[in-house]
Design an enzyme around this catalytic site. Structure first.
Site, PDB file in Angstrom:
ATOM      1  N   TYR A   1      -1.737  -1.555  11.047  1.00 56.23           N
ATOM      2  CA  TYR A   1      -1.623  -1.547   8.891  1.00 56.23           C
ATOM      3  C   TYR A   1      -0.594  -1.363   8.548  1.00 56.23           C
ATOM      4  O   TYR A   1       0.161  -2.096   7.735  1.00 56.23           O
ATOM      5  CB  TYR A   1      -3.234  -1.210   8.539  1.00 56.23           C
ATOM      6  CG  TYR A   1      -3.555  -1.064   7.829  1.00 56.23           C
ATOM      7  CD1 TYR A   1      -3.681  -2.762   6.978  1.00 56.23           C
ATOM      8  CD2 TYR A   1      -3.150  -0.418   5.895  1.00 56.23           C
ATOM      9  CE1 TYR A   1      -4.006  -2.715   5.867  1.00 56.23           C
ATOM     10  CE2 TYR A   1      -2.512  -0.532   4.966  1.00 56.23           C
ATOM     11  CZ  TYR A   1      -3.686  -1.452   4.518  1.00 56.23           C
ATOM     12  OH  TYR A   1      -3.834  -1.986   3.379  1.00 56.23           O
TER      13      TYR A   1
ATOM     14  N   SER B   1       0.829  -0.801   0.432  1.00 53.67           N
ATOM     15  CA  SER B   1       0.058   0.446  -0.474  1.00 53.67           C
ATOM     16  C   SER B   1       0.674   1.295  -0.122  1.00 53.67           C
ATOM     17  O   SER B   1       1.935   1.330   0.353  1.00 53.67           O
ATOM     18  CB  SER B   1      -0.921  -0.491   1.128  1.00 53.67           C
ATOM     19  OG  SER B   1      -1.327   1.455   1.576  1.00 53.67           O
TER      20      SER B   1
END
Length: 256
Positions: free
Chosen positions: A138, A125
């Protein structure tokens, strides 16, 4: 090829893109009904499993057989403040987002090295380059996955095995952000699941180390975050990053 997280929107797009190019697919995910439908559509083989379950992961590794391409796409949102998590939730996020991709790479890479060909793709990401609020767990997994991929790429450089990391930003229509339903400020661009799938294909065909899937401004912001994290964080706060991150996290509590 093996695609994890195939029951999600990004996994669907990746599977369909490779099926259209004649790839033989092995698809994994937690939702057996969705997985079976996708396998029928793409001519692939389905194996329902939960990557947080170590017996399930071992079963997947045993059943995978000879795999030339791994796309490690499965991930949990793992959003929200760390202090809201209990240890089992932390362990689950680490298992799915980081441990499972590493374990699959360790299991599949020797066969690729022996054959002198293959590719490992890890879906990270932009949050693997730029830390954001309300997402420390995360972010940790995505930073870790990116670092693992880039280091492994160097280890396998002379073995004929490619390693790439794909880094989506905000993806519309499907995926963790799209599922949240949060509206972005005007001017903050998004990309589609199909563009993520195209990035995976580009990463393999051109053996690219990193591929960002986001508008230029967001990719530039991620670069700035790596060079000047304090400045980047201050700019992000002024642009409303805390409000956006909080809104996303509130929609994902039940997905931890």
């Amino acid at each position: 090829m093996l695609v994890t997280g195939a029951t999600g929107g990004l996994g669907h797009a990746i599977a369909r893109a490779f099926a259209s190019r004649g790839a033989t697919l092995m698809l994994t995910g937690r939702r057996a009904d969705v997985l079976a439908s996708l396998a029928e559509e793409t001519g692939g083989r389905a194996l329902a499993c939960d990557l947080a379950s170590r017996p399930d992961l071992d079963r997947l590794i045993d059943d995978a057989g000879e795999i030339d391409v791994l796309v490690a796409n499965a991930a949990l949102p793992a959003s929200g403040p760390l202090l809201e998590y209990d240890q089992p939730d932390i362990d689950r996020a680490l298992d799915v987002n980081l441990r499972a991709p590493i374990a699959l790479a360790r299991a599949l890479a020797p066969g690729m090295v022996a054959r002198g060909r293959g590719h490992l793709v890890f879906i990270s990401s932009l949050q693997g380059k730029a830390a954001t609020p309300n997402s420390s767990l995360y972010v940790a997994t995505k930073f870790g996955l990116r670092g693992f991929a880039l280091a492994l790429r160097e280890d396998l450089r002379d073995a004929g095995v490619g390693v790439s990391v794909v880094m989506p930003g905000f993806i519309r229509d499907a995926g963790l952000f799209a599922d949240s339903g949060v509206q972005l400020p005007i001017g903050v661009g998004t990309r589609t699941p199909e563009q993520v799938a195209d990035a995976v294909i580009s990463a393999i065909e051109r053996n690219r180390a990193e591929v960002g899937v986001a508008p230029p401004a967001l990719r530039l912001g991620a670069v700035l975050a790596g060079v000047a994290p304090e400045l980047s964080a201050a700019v992000s706060r002024r642009l409303g990053s805390h409000q956006i991150a909080k809104a996303v996290a509130e929609t994902q509590v039940d997905k931890r």
